[in-house]
Write an enzyme that holds these catalytic residues in place. Structure first.
Site, PDB file in Angstrom:
ATOM      1  N   LYS A  78       1.004  -1.437   0.000  1.00 15.68           N
ATOM      2  CA  LYS A  78       0.289  -0.013   0.111  1.00 15.68           C
ATOM      3  C   LYS A  78       0.871   1.409   0.043  1.00 15.68           C
ATOM      4  O   LYS A  78       2.045   1.148   0.297  1.00 15.68           O
ATOM      5  CB  LYS A  78      -0.963   0.340   1.226  1.00 15.68           C
ATOM      6  CG  LYS A  78      -0.064  -0.033   2.578  1.00 15.68           C
ATOM      7  CD  LYS A  78      -1.002  -0.135   3.641  1.00 15.68           C
ATOM      8  CE  LYS A  78      -0.219   0.048   4.749  1.00 15.68           C
ATOM      9  NZ  LYS A  78      -0.890  -0.818   6.291  1.00 15.68           N
TER      10      LYS A  78
ATOM     11  N   ARG B 273     -10.386  -0.455  14.799  1.00 13.34           N
ATOM     12  CA  ARG B 273     -10.358   0.483  13.702  1.00 13.34           C
ATOM     13  C   ARG B 273     -11.475  -0.274  12.966  1.00 13.34           C
ATOM     14  O   ARG B 273     -12.556   0.073  12.929  1.00 13.34           O
ATOM     15  CB  ARG B 273      -9.028   0.545  12.882  1.00 13.34           C
ATOM     16  CG  ARG B 273      -8.605   1.457  11.859  1.00 13.34           C
ATOM     17  CD  ARG B 273      -7.309   1.625  11.322  1.00 13.34           C
ATOM     18  NE  ARG B 273      -6.782   0.179  10.904  1.00 13.34           N
ATOM     19  CZ  ARG B 273      -5.440   0.092  10.485  1.00 13.34           C
ATOM     20  NH1 ARG B 273      -4.524   1.106  10.606  1.00 13.34           N
ATOM     21  NH2 ARG B 273      -5.093  -1.073   9.817  1.00 13.34           N
TER      22      ARG B 273
ATOM     23  N   HIS C 105      -5.921  -7.570  12.924  1.00 17.92           N
ATOM     24  CA  HIS C 105      -4.756  -6.467  13.014  1.00 17.92           C
ATOM     25  C   HIS C 105      -4.239  -6.283  14.175  1.00 17.92           C
ATOM     26  O   HIS C 105      -5.212  -5.720  15.010  1.00 17.92           O
ATOM     27  CB  HIS C 105      -5.025  -5.289  12.531  1.00 17.92           C
ATOM     28  CG  HIS C 105      -3.800  -4.329  11.657  1.00 17.92           C
ATOM     29  ND1 HIS C 105      -2.665  -5.336  11.359  1.00 17.92           N
ATOM     30  CD2 HIS C 105      -3.574  -3.104  11.745  1.00 17.92           C
ATOM     31  CE1 HIS C 105      -1.802  -4.063  11.005  1.00 17.92           C
ATOM     32  NE2 HIS C 105      -2.137  -2.897  11.251  1.00 17.92           N
TER      33      HIS C 105
ATOM     34  N   ARG D 180       1.771 -11.140   6.882  1.00 17.94           N
ATOM     35  CA  ARG D 180       1.483  -9.899   6.209  1.00 17.94           C
ATOM     36  C   ARG D 180       2.498  -8.715   6.657  1.00 17.94           C
ATOM     37  O   ARG D 180       1.957  -7.723   7.097  1.00 17.94           O
ATOM     38  CB  ARG D 180      -0.126  -9.674   6.642  1.00 17.94           C
ATOM     39  CG  ARG D 180      -0.949  -9.084   5.738  1.00 17.94           C
ATOM     40  CD  ARG D 180      -2.128  -8.894   6.348  1.00 17.94           C
ATOM     41  NE  ARG D 180      -2.253  -8.178   7.324  1.00 17.94           N
ATOM     42  CZ  ARG D 180      -3.321  -8.407   8.407  1.00 17.94           C
ATOM     43  NH1 ARG D 180      -3.701  -9.607   8.576  1.00 17.94           N
ATOM     44  NH2 ARG D 180      -3.296  -7.534   9.477  1.00 17.94           N
TER      45      ARG D 180
ATOM     46  N   TYR E 217      15.559  31.096   6.537  1.00 20.17           N
ATOM     47  CA  TYR E 217      14.687  31.666   7.062  1.00 20.17           C
ATOM     48  C   TYR E 217      14.604  31.888   8.685  1.00 20.17           C
ATOM     49  O   TYR E 217      14.951  30.694   9.165  1.00 20.17           O
ATOM     50  CB  TYR E 217      13.294  31.073   6.638  1.00 20.17           C
ATOM     51  CG  TYR E 217      12.898  31.025   4.984  1.00 20.17           C
ATOM     52  CD1 TYR E 217      12.782  32.212   4.672  1.00 20.17           C
ATOM     53  CD2 TYR E 217      12.971  29.788   4.404  1.00 20.17           C
ATOM     54  CE1 TYR E 217      12.233  32.325   3.000  1.00 20.17           C
ATOM     55  CE2 TYR E 217      12.532  29.976   3.041  1.00 20.17           C
ATOM     56  CZ  TYR E 217      12.164  30.978   2.354  1.00 20.17           C
ATOM     57  OH  TYR E 217      11.813  31.099   1.122  1.00 20.17           O
TER      58      TYR E 217
ATOM     59  N   CYS F  15      14.057  24.668   4.021  1.00 20.71           N
ATOM     60  CA  CYS F  15      13.119  25.265   3.253  1.00 20.71           C
ATOM     61  C   CYS F  15      12.687  24.383   2.294  1.00 20.71           C
ATOM     62  O   CYS F  15      12.404  23.033   2.389  1.00 20.71           O
ATOM     63  CB  CYS F  15      14.029  25.987   2.052  1.00 20.71           C
ATOM     64  SG  CYS F  15      15.294  27.317   3.101  1.00 20.71           S
ATOM     65  N   MET F  16      11.582  24.966   1.211  1.00 16.69           N
ATOM     66  CA  MET F  16      10.747  24.087   0.592  1.00 16.69           C
ATOM     67  C   MET F  16      11.651  23.157  -0.217  1.00 16.69           C
ATOM     68  O   MET F  16      11.200  21.684  -0.501  1.00 16.69           O
ATOM     69  CB  MET F  16      10.011  24.987  -0.410  1.00 16.69           C
ATOM     70  CG  MET F  16       8.887  24.200  -0.985  1.00 16.69           C
ATOM     71  SD  MET F  16       7.741  25.191  -2.350  1.00 16.69           S
ATOM     72  CE  MET F  16       6.681  26.060  -1.120  1.00 16.69           C
ATOM     73  N   ASP F  17      12.600  23.631  -1.099  1.00 23.66           N
ATOM     74  CA  ASP F  17      13.344  22.812  -1.807  1.00 23.66           C
ATOM     75  C   ASP F  17      14.698  22.349  -1.589  1.00 23.66           C
ATOM     76  O   ASP F  17      15.428  21.892  -2.334  1.00 23.66           O
ATOM     77  CB  ASP F  17      13.307  23.636  -3.381  1.00 23.66           C
ATOM     78  CG  ASP F  17      11.809  23.866  -3.907  1.00 23.66           C
ATOM     79  OD1 ASP F  17      10.971  23.104  -3.695  1.00 23.66           O
ATOM     80  OD2 ASP F  17      11.509  25.166  -4.185  1.00 23.66           O
TER      81      ASP F  17
HETATM   82  C1  LIG Z   1      -0.211  -1.610   6.939  1.00 26.76           C
HETATM   83  C2  LIG Z   1      -0.646  -3.002   7.311  1.00 26.76           C
HETATM   84  C3  LIG Z   1       0.007  -3.962   7.602  1.00 26.76           C
HETATM   85  C4  LIG Z   1       1.537  -3.937   7.580  1.00 26.76           C
HETATM   86  O1  LIG Z   1       2.027  -3.393   8.629  1.00 26.76           O
HETATM   87  P1  LIG Z   1       3.703  -3.243   8.815  1.00 26.76           P
HETATM   88  O2  LIG Z   1       3.795  -2.899  10.328  1.00 26.76           O
HETATM   89  O3  LIG Z   1       4.254  -2.432   7.856  1.00 26.76           O
HETATM   90  O4  LIG Z   1       3.999  -4.753   8.880  1.00 26.76           O
HETATM   91  C5  LIG Z   1      -0.442  -5.117   7.951  1.00 26.76           C
HETATM   92  N1  LIG Z   1      -1.878  -5.265   7.915  1.00 26.76           N
HETATM   93  C6  LIG Z   1      -2.536  -4.257   7.752  1.00 26.76           C
HETATM   94  C7  LIG Z   1      -4.369  -4.589   7.861  1.00 26.76           C
HETATM   95  C8  LIG Z   1      -2.210  -2.902   7.458  1.00 26.76           C
HETATM   96  O5  LIG Z   1      -2.916  -2.249   7.256  1.00 26.76           O
END
Ligand SMILES: *Cc1c(COP(=O)(O)O)cnc(C)c1O
Length: 389
Positions: free
Chosen positions: A39, A137, A171, A231, A272, A319-321
């Protein structure tokens, strides 16, 4: 259009990614499947190249946060299973089915809407049921008095037409912590998850093919939670507190160059707000890396970038850049020289700690205008600049 500019760029070491995948695979053993979390553009590393590499390596699944991220992968030829962790509107179900994308289901209402849509278009949507065991969540709440109702609802979801319940997952909130209270909390989440699965499977004819919960913290610290699939995200990219002890390598090295060097007399204010005043004659380099590239302005006067001759403190406001670095004690560093912001030699963990945040935020903050350069066996195999050229 291809950029040839070497202003500030992120080297993405696909060999390090392969090394991390193999190392983690050895850790989890042959009986456990591997889902790579890609992601947020693979935590800023570039989701397409990272996913291609994981597919070649033989990973079993990918996870993204939205249908847009999933479609990006399909449009670039990624054929392996993809799980969307976040919400997708029911009117997208036909597209999910057509593209063979698996959807997380987090409530009975969503499941019913997905089912109706799947039936209407005559297909079957693969789903993974999300159980909320304490992250608070997304997911079916199953703690305490809600347990029986939760189990009944999940069974209802599994019986809905047009849905195939391939998986179930939860999770963890504190699997990366080591204190007693956190360990007890994680154990409690895992026990609740297992009880929930057991109760659902007892009522249904089929067991779930993929039961999964182990994120980075659990892959590192909780081998008993691997179940059918792990995961991890951050570990795959070789970052965070566990990466070193597991022998993983950082995949991203963010580099920039010294564009000019000037020497100022004592009592000169830099940048700045005049928040740094030279205490002596000072040699200052300007590097083209600022907060619009993903640097954190809160790191002004509070971190160092790494040159070939050692760390150079950032002076004055970022700064920005651009930002300014102190080269007074590094006379060997000159205009045109490379500077590492974070990566193989300057750990992103340290920079994140200085910014009072986590490596996840620094990695995902690297902006689109920072060129991604993909390396394999030390050679460049591609580059991406995500600007509308
Ligand atoms: C982002 C996420 C992960 C991965 O988390 P890490 O801490 O980077 O391993 C696993 N499961 C779910 C549901 C997530 O949102």
């Amino acid at each position: 259009m291809e950029s040839t500019l070497r202003r500030t760029w992120a080297e993405i070491d696909l060999d390090a990614l392969a090394h991390n995948y193999h190392t983690l695979h050895r850790r989890i053993g042959p009986g456990v499947k591997f889902l790579g979390v890609v992601k947020a553009d693979a935590y800023g590393h570039g989701a397409i190249e990272v996913s291609r590499t994981l597919e070649e390596l033989g990973a079993d699944y990918l996870a993204v946060s939205s249908i847009d991220e999933a479609m990006e992968l399909r449009e670039h030829g990624i054929a392996m299973p993809i799980l969307i962790l976040g919400y997708t509107p029911p009117d997208q179900v036909e597209r999910l089915i057509k593209l063979h994308i698996t959807q997380a289901v987090t409530s009975i209402e969503a499941a019913e809407a997905y089912s109706a849509e799947a039936v209407r278009c005559g297909g079957t949507l693969q789903i993974h049921i999300k159980v909320d065991t304490g992250m608070s969540r997304l997911g079916f709440l199953c703690a305490g008095a809600q347990f029986d109702a939760c189990v009944a609802e999940i069974c209802d979801v599994c019986r809905l037409p047009g849905l195939a319940s391939e998986g179930i997952f939860t999770h963890f909130a504190v699997s990366d912590e080591g204190d007693e209270e956190s360990r007890a909390y994680t154990q409690g989440q895992f026990d609740l998850f297992c009880r929930c699965i057991e109760a659902v499977e007892a009522k249904l004819e089929h067991p779930f093919a993929l039961r999964h919960c182990a994120n980075t913290g659990a892959v590192a610290q909780w081998p008993q939670t691997y179940l059918d699939m792990v995961r991890p995200g951050l570990l795959l990219y070789g970052c965070g507190e566990f990466a070193g002890e597991l022998g993983l390598r950082p995949v991203m090295t963010l580099k920039t160059t010294v564009s000019t060097v000037k020497t100022y007399p004592q009592d000169t204010s830099i940048s700045y707000g005049r928040r740094y005043v030279t205490p002596r004659q000072t040699r200052i380099g300007v590097v083209p890396y600022g907060y619009a590239d993903g640097f954190f302005r809160s790191l002004s006067n509070n971190c160092s970038l790494l040159t070939a001759h050692g760390p150079a403190p950032v002076r004055g406001r970022i700064c920005m850049d651009m930002c300014m670095i102190d080269l007074t004690d590094l006379p060997g560093v000159n205009a045109g020289d490379e500077v590492e912001v974070f990566g193989v030699r300057n750990s992103v963990n340290d920079l994140a700690a200085a910014a009072n945040t986590i490596p996840y935020e620094l990695l995902t903050s690297v902006r689109k205008r920072v060129l991604r350069v993909y390396l394999r066996s030390g050679a460049e195999i591609g580059r991406e600049l995500l600007l509308r050229l």
